[in-house]
Design an enzyme around this catalytic site. Structure first.
Site, PDB file in Angstrom:
ATOM      1  N   HIS A  62      83.807  33.481  31.398  1.00 10.90           N
ATOM      2  CA  HIS A  62      82.361  33.689  31.394  1.00 10.90           C
ATOM      3  C   HIS A  62      82.083  35.180  31.512  1.00 10.90           C
ATOM      4  O   HIS A  62      82.930  35.956  31.928  1.00 10.90           O
ATOM      5  CB  HIS A  62      81.761  32.926  32.589  1.00 10.90           C
ATOM      6  CG  HIS A  62      80.272  32.837  32.546  1.00 10.90           C
ATOM      7  ND1 HIS A  62      79.577  32.442  31.437  1.00 10.90           N
ATOM      8  CD2 HIS A  62      79.330  33.075  33.504  1.00 10.90           C
ATOM      9  CE1 HIS A  62      78.286  32.454  31.695  1.00 10.90           C
ATOM     10  NE2 HIS A  62      78.106  32.838  32.962  1.00 10.90           N
ATOM     11  N   CYS A  81      77.892  33.322  26.087  1.00  6.47           N
ATOM     12  CA  CYS A  81      77.542  34.069  27.292  1.00  6.47           C
ATOM     13  C   CYS A  81      77.649  35.587  27.113  1.00  6.47           C
ATOM     14  O   CYS A  81      76.815  36.327  27.606  1.00  6.47           O
ATOM     15  CB  CYS A  81      78.375  33.606  28.462  1.00  6.47           C
ATOM     16  SG  CYS A  81      80.144  33.755  28.183  1.00  6.47           S
ATOM     17  N   ASP A  96      72.689  36.164  36.003  1.00  8.79           N
ATOM     18  CA  ASP A  96      73.417  35.485  34.909  1.00  8.79           C
ATOM     19  C   ASP A  96      72.424  35.054  33.851  1.00  8.79           C
ATOM     20  O   ASP A  96      71.757  34.040  33.983  1.00  8.79           O
ATOM     21  CB  ASP A  96      74.184  34.277  35.449  1.00  8.79           C
ATOM     22  CG  ASP A  96      75.089  33.694  34.372  1.00  8.79           C
ATOM     23  OD1 ASP A  96      74.973  34.132  33.203  1.00  8.79           O
ATOM     24  OD2 ASP A  96      75.912  32.822  34.698  1.00  8.79           O
TER      25      ASP A  96
END
Lengths: 660, 309
Positions: A462, A418, A478
Site C-alpha cells: 500500500h 493507491c 490515506d
C-alpha cells in the site's frame, strides 16, 4: 564338495555388474534427486538433465546398451561449456550445483558396476543436499527427504540385488528412521552461529518481489498481484483494528519526473530512538521473509529498536544488513503525538519541493484550493472531499499515464490504485506549500485462524501520505481510504470492482482452498519459526528451558559429543544383538571361525561346517586334526539328534584353546 | 545281524563304480535318489552309460530290471500292459507291461506323445496302475530312471515343468575322464560285467535302508537353512517360479539319503548343498541374469546367495 567350490569360484560370486532392476533403482534415485531443484535451477539446466536421464531410462527400458563413450565425452564437454557460458565461471555455488546436476545425469549414462552405483548414489545425495544452498522451506525438506529415501533404497538394491521393491523401500526407510535421533541431537545441540554455515551469497535473493526504494505509477498495483508472503506478525495481546495496521516501509520524499524516491537526506539514521519511549500499545513479533533490502516493517511508531536495527530520520525501521535470511524481530509500537514538530528546515524544504515544471493543471488546482482553505487541515479536507465527490475509481488496472501523470490522473482518467491517490495527494499538498511525503508499506494482513499469525502478503502492499502540520508534526493521511474505505477496512478483494484480476488467494470463491492454504501456511510458519529460525538465540532459550544455563559452544559441544557417543553405542549394541547367535554351539563355533578369519581363512556365509573344515585342513595341515575334532563336535551338537552338554563343554574348551 | 544300511550302500557304490567307470558322483546321486524313494531323470547324450548305470544298480540291489525305448507311436498299453483273451482257458488274462518291473529304464522319454508320458508319470506318482477298472499295485520298490536327449529336440515332446517336478532328481552323466575311458576301452564288455555282478543287497535290505534314511535326524538349524533356500527361490527376482512344497520335501528326503550314504545319523547343510544340483534346478524357472545358465551354475548361485544359519 570340491565340485561345488570350483563352480562358485567362477560363476556364483554375485557379479559386480549391475542387474536391470538395480539400474532401474539408480535411474529412479537420480530422478528423485532433481525433484527438489525444480523451480530453483534454470529451466535449460533441468531440461538438459532430464534429457540425459530420459536417454538412459529409454535405453534401459528397451534393454539396450548405454550410449557410446565418444558421445558421453562430447556431452561432458558440452555440459562444461554450457555452464561456463551460463555462469561465466565454473566455481561458486550456482555453477557448482549446475555441474553436479549435469554430471550426475552423465554418470548415470555410464553406470555399469557396483562401484559406479555407489558413486551415483553419493552424487544423488549430494545433489539433494545442494537444494538447501538456495532454499530451506518445508516443502523442499520433504522433497529432499523423499529423494534421500529413494537414493538409500537404490543403495540397498545395489548392495543386495535380490530383494524386491517393497523390501528395499522398507529397509532404506528404516535406515532413515534410525538416523532421526542422531539428526535431532545434531540439530538441537550443534552450536549455532548467526549465519548459515555455507553463507548464502548476496545474489540469492536478487529476484524477489517486494517494495523498492522508488515508486512510479503502477508499481504497487503490479506488486498487488502477487500472493507471496511479505512477513508474518504475531501480536502478544490484543490485535489492533484492521484499519490501523499500517506497516511502515520506505518513505519517499523525493520526486523526479513521475518517480518518487527515498531522500538521501533521510538516509541518515538514528542508533537510538530520537523520541522518548512510551508505553507500548501493541507488542508483536514479525517474521520477515528475505527481500534483499535492509528495511524492516513496523507499526507507527517503534518504541524500541530490535537488535541490529536503526531508525531512519523518517521513522522507518532499518536493519544494519540487508535481509537475506528470514528474520525474526520483536517490536513494540505506540503513537507519538507531535512527532516531527521540530523537523529541521532542510527536511521541510525537501518535502515541499516539486520539480520546476510539469502538471500545470494540478498546480493551478492546488493554488485554487489553498486560496479557499485557511489552514493546512482545511486544505487536506478539501482535497480528500474532492477525491470523494468526483468520479474516481479504485482499480488494479489503471490506464497508462503520460509525462504529466498527476494531471492526467486527476482530471482525465480518474482511475488509479493507491499509489496514484497518494502521489496525487502529496503533489497537491506540495503545490499548495504544505510539507507532505509518501509512505509505502503494507496495510492490513490476513489473520490465520489456525495459529493466530497475521499473514501479510505482497498483495497487501500500500502507499499512503504523511502531511506535516506545524502544531502536531507528521500526520498520516490515506487518500485511498477517502475513495474506497473498504480497501482499508476489509482488504483489497472487497475494494476492487468485480471482474478485476485478483490475486488467486484473495478470491472469495475458493473458500475451501483458502482454508487449506491457511493450514499449510500455519505449518510452514511453524517450520520456519522452529526449524529454520532455530538460531543462536532460540538455542539458548531452549537450552535454558531444559536447564542448561549460558549454553556456550563448549557446553553444547560437550553434550553433542556425549549424546552422539551414547547414540552410537546404542546403535552398535543393537546391531550386534541383531546378528549375535543365540545357539551355544554356534557361539563356540564362531569363536573358532573368528580366529581363523584373522588368519585369512574366513568361513563363507554359505559354507557348511564340514566343507569349511576340509578347506582349513587343506590350507593348514597343522590345524587339520584340531579342526576335524572341532567340526565333528559342532556338527554333531548343532545338527545331531541328541546333543549333550559334555560335548558342548568340550567344544567350548577346544574353541578357547584353538590357536591358529 | 545283517550289515548296517550304510555299509551295504557303500558296497553297492563301490561295486557300481567298477562297472560305470569314473562317475562316482552321479552314481551316488542315483543311489541317494533311490534310497529316498524318488525317481531319476538323466539328461544326457546317448552312449554315456545311462543304461549301464540303471542296469548295474538294479543288479546290485537284487531288483528286476526292464527297459523301454519310448517312441512317438507308443501307446500307454505298450507300457502298462494289456488284457488278452486266451482261447485255451476261455478267459481274459492280464499281460503286465514293462512298468511292472522294480527298476524301469524309460529311454528317451521325450520321444513319446504326452499320452504315453503321462501314463508313466501317473504310475510313478501313484505307484499303482489302474487298467480296465482294476487297480494293480506296482512292485516294491519301484524306481524309474528316465532319460532325455537334450541335443536333438526335433520331433520330441519335452516334459513340461509340472511333470519334471515328479522326478526327485535330474542329473547329467557327462563324458568319462581320460583315465576312466582308457580303462573302459581296455576292460571287458559292460553287459557281460553286469551279468556277472552278484547282488549286494536284497529288496528287504533296500527297504530297510529307505526306512533308515527317513529316520535320519534333521535339526531345527538345518530346517532353517532349507527354509532359507526355499524362500530365496520364491523371493528373489532371478527366479520366476520358486521351489514348490513338493520340491522342499524332495530336497529334505534326498539330503537325508545323502547323509545315510555318508554314514551319518544327522543331516548337515553340506548334504543339502550336495543334492541341490540334482533336486532344485529342474523345478525352477530362472529369469534375468540366470536365464539359460546350466544347472550346476544355477545351484551354485543359489547356494552362494543363502548364508548357512
Amino acid at each position: 564338495m570340491k565340485w561345488l567350490r570350483l563352480r562358485t569360484a567362477s560363476a556364483a560370486v554375485p557379479s559386480e555388474a549391475l542387474t536391470r532392476p538395480q539400474l532401474g533403482w539408480l535411474i529412479a534415485a537420480s530422478a528423485a534427486a532433481y525433484a527438489p531443484h525444480i523451480g530453483q535451477q534454470p529451466v535449460w539446466l533441468l531440461s538438459a538433465c532430464l534429457l540425459l536421464l530420459g536417454l538412459r531410462a529409454l535405453l534401459w527400458q528397451q534393454r539396450r546398451p548405454t550410449a557410446p563413450r565418444w558421445l558421453l565425452v562430447a556431452l561432458s564437454v558440452a555440459a562444461l561449456g554450457a555452464v561456463l557460458i551460463a555462469y561465466r565461471q565454473i566455481f561458486g555455488r550456482a555453477p557448482g550445483v549446475a555441474l553436479v546436476a549435469l554430471f550426475l545425469a552423465l554418470k548415470l549414462n555410464e553406470t555399469h558396476s557396483r562401484r559406479d552405483a555407489h558413486v551415483l548414489v553419493q552424487g544423488a545425495l549430494f545433489l539433494t543436499f545442494a537444494t538447501f544452498l538456495t532454499v530451506q522451506g518445508m516443502a523442499t525438506t520433504l522433497l529432499a527427504a523423499l529423494s534421500a529415501w529413494i537414493s538409500l533404497a537404490a543403495l540397498c538394491a545395489a548392495t543386495h540385488g535380490t530383494r524386491g521393491v517393497r523390501d528395499n523401500l522398507l529397509r532404506s526407510g528404516r535406515l532413515l528412521l534410525m538416523a532421526i535421533p542422531a539428526m535431532l541431537v545434531l540439530f538441537v545441540l550443534f552450536p549455532r552461529i548467526s549465519a548459515p554455515l555455507w553463507g548464502l551469497p548476496l545474489d540469492a535473493h536478487a529476484g524477489r518481489s517486494g517494495l523498492s526504494d522508488s515508486m512510479a505509477p503502477g508499481s504497487i498495483a503490479q506488486l498487488s498481484l502477487s500472493d507471496e508472503i511479505a512477513f508474518r506478525a504475531k501480536f502478544d495481546d490484543a490485535q489492533p483494528a484492521q484499519q490501523d495496521l499500517y506497516w511502515r516501509g520506505p518513505v519517499l520524499s523525493q520526486l523526479e519526473g513521475n518517480r518518487w524516491a527515498i531522500s538521501a537526506r533521510t538516509r541518515h539514521s538514528f542508533a537510538a530512538l530520537p523520541y522518548t519511549p512510551r508505553n507500548a500499545q501493541a507488542r508483536y513479533e514479525i517474521t520477515l521473509e528475505p527481500h534483499g533490502k535492509n528495511w524492516l516493517f513496523a507499526l507507527d511508531y517503534p518504541q524500541s529498536l530490535p537488535e541490529g536495527s536503526t531508525l531512519s530520520a523518517d521513522y522507518q525501521l532499518l536493519a544494519r544488513k540487508a535481509v537475506i535470511d528470514r528474520r525474526r524481530y520483536a517490536v513494540e509500537s505506540a503513537p507519538v503525538p507531535g512527532l516531527g514538530r521540530d523537523e529541521p528546515a532542510a527536511i521541510l524544504d525537501e518535502t515541499r519541493a516539486l520539480p520546476r515544471l510539469g502538471n500545470p493543471r494540478a498546480r493551478r488546482f492546488a493554488r485554487e484550493l489553498a486560496a479557499r482553505a485557511d489552514t493546512p487541515r482545511a486544505l487536506v479536507a478539501s482535497v480528500l472531499s474532492n477525491f470523494r465527490e468526483q468520479e474516481f475509481t479504485y482499480t488494479l488496472e489503471p490506464p497508462l499515464l503520460g509525462d504529466d501523470a498527476i494531471d492526467e490522473f486527476l482530471f482525465d482518467t480518474r482511475r488509479g490504485f493507491c499509489e496514484h491517490y497518494a502521489a496525487a495527494f502529496v503533489y497537491l499538498m506540495r503545490a499548495a506549500g504544505v510539507p507532505a511525503r509518501i509512505v509505502t508499506g503494507y496495510q492490513g494482513g490476513e489473520r490465520n485462524p489456525v495459529d493466530g499469525y497475521i499473514v501479510v502478503r505482497q498483495s497487501d502492499a500500500h502507499a499512503w501520505a504523511e502531511v506535516w502540520y506545524a502544531d502536531s508534526g507528521w500526520t498520516r493521511i490515506d487518500p485511498t481510504a477517502a475513495i474506497q474505505p473498504s480497501r482499508i477496512e476489509r482488504g483489497l478483494a472487497q475494494a476492487l470492482p468485480r471482474g478485476e484480476p485478483l490475486p488467486f488467494m484473495l478470491r472469495a470463491d475458493f473458500d475451501m482452498l483458502r482454508a487449506l492454504r491457511f493450514r499449510w501456511d500455519a505449518l510452514a510458519n511453524a517450520y520456519n519459526q522452529w526449524v529454520i529460525g532455530y538460531d543462536a538465540v532460540r538455542q539458548r532459550e531452549l537450552m535454558a528451558r531444559m536447564g542448561m544455563r549460558d549454553a556456550d559452544w563448549q557446553k553444547l559441544a560437550f553434550w553433542l559429543v556425549g549424546l552422539g557417543a551414547l547414540l552410537l553405542a546404542v546403535y552398535t549394541l543393537w546391531a550386534l544383538r541383531q546378528h549375535a547367535p543365540r545357539d551355544p554351539w554356534l557361539i563356540a563355533w564362531r569363536r573358532v571361525t573368528r580366529k581363523l578369519a584373522r588368519r585369512g581363512l574366513a568361513q563363507e556365509a554359505w559354507e557348511g561346517p564340514q566343507a569349511y573344515c576340509e578347506r582349513v585342513a587343506a590350507a593348514r595341515g597343522d590345524l587339520a586334526a584340531a579342526m576335524k575334532q572341532i567340526a565333528a563336535l559342532y556338527c554333531a551338537g548343532r545338527y545331531g539328534p541328541a546333543p549333550d552338554n559334555t560335548a558342548l563343554t568340550e567344544l567350548r574348551r577346544l574353541a578357547r584353546h584353538f590357536k591358529p | 545281524m545283517p550289515n548296517s544300511p550304510s555299509k551295504n550302500l557303500q558296497r553297492v557304490l563301490e561295486a557300481a563304480s567298477d562297472v560305470v567307470l569314473g562317475k562316482p558322483h552321479p552314481i551316488r546321486m542315483a543311489l541317494a535318489c533311490l534310497v529316498a524313494r524318488g525317481h531319476l531323470l538323466i539328461e544326457d547324450m546317448p552312449g554315456v552309460g545311462k543304461t549301464t548305470l540303471a542296469h548295474a544298480l538294479a543288479r546290485l540291489l537284487g531288483l528286476q530290471f526292464a527297459r523301454v525305448q519310448f517312441t512317438s507311436d507308443m501307446l500307454p498299453a505298450d507300457l502298462l500292459g494289456t488284457t488278452i483273451f486266451e482261447r485255451d482257458s476261455g478267459r481274459f488274462r492280464f499281460h503286465p507291461g514293462p512298468v511292472f518291473a522294480q527298476v524301469l529304464l524309460a529311454d528317451e522319454i521325450n520321444r513319446a506323445t504326452p499320452k504315453a508320458q503321462s501314463a508313466l508319470l501317473e504310475a510313478m506318482e501313484e505307484r499303482q496302475v489302474t487298467l480296465d477298472g482294476e487297480t494293480r499295485a506296482l512292485p516294491q520298490p519301484f524306481f524309474v530312471i528316465a532319460t532325455q536327449n537334450p541335443a536333438h529336440q526335433i520331433g520330441t515332446f519335452p516334459l513340461p515343468e509340472s511333470q519334471l517336478d515328479r522326478f526327485m532328481m535330474r542329473i547329467e552323466l557327462g563324458y568319462p575322464a581320460r583315465d576312466a575311458e582308457r580303462a573302459l576301452l581296455a576292460g571287458m564288455d559292460r553287459r557281460q560285467l553286469i551279468a556277472q555282478l552278484a547282488p549286494v543287497m536284497d529288496p528287504t535290505e533296500l527297504e530297510a535302508a529307505q526306512a533308515a534314511a527317513e529316520r535320519i535326524h534333521a535339526a531345527p538349524a538345518l530346517f532353517d537353512y532349507v527354509l532359507a533356500l526355499i524362500e530365496h527361490t520364491r523371493g528373489a527376482p532371478e527366479f520366476e517360479v520358486g521351489l514348490s512344497p513338493r520340491g522342499g520335501l524332495a530336497l529334505m528326503a534326498a539330503a537325508r539319503a545323502w547323509a545315510l550314504l555318508a554314514g551319518r545319523d544327522h543331516v548337515l547343510p553340506e548334504d543339502v548343498q550336495a543334492v541341490a544340483p540334482g533336486v532344485i534346478p529342474h523345478r525352477l524357472l530362472p529369469a534375468g541374469e540366470l536365464r539359460g545358465r546350466s544347472a550346476p551354475d544355477l545351484t551354485a548361485a543359489l547356494i552362494a546367495a543363502v548364508p548357512v544359519p
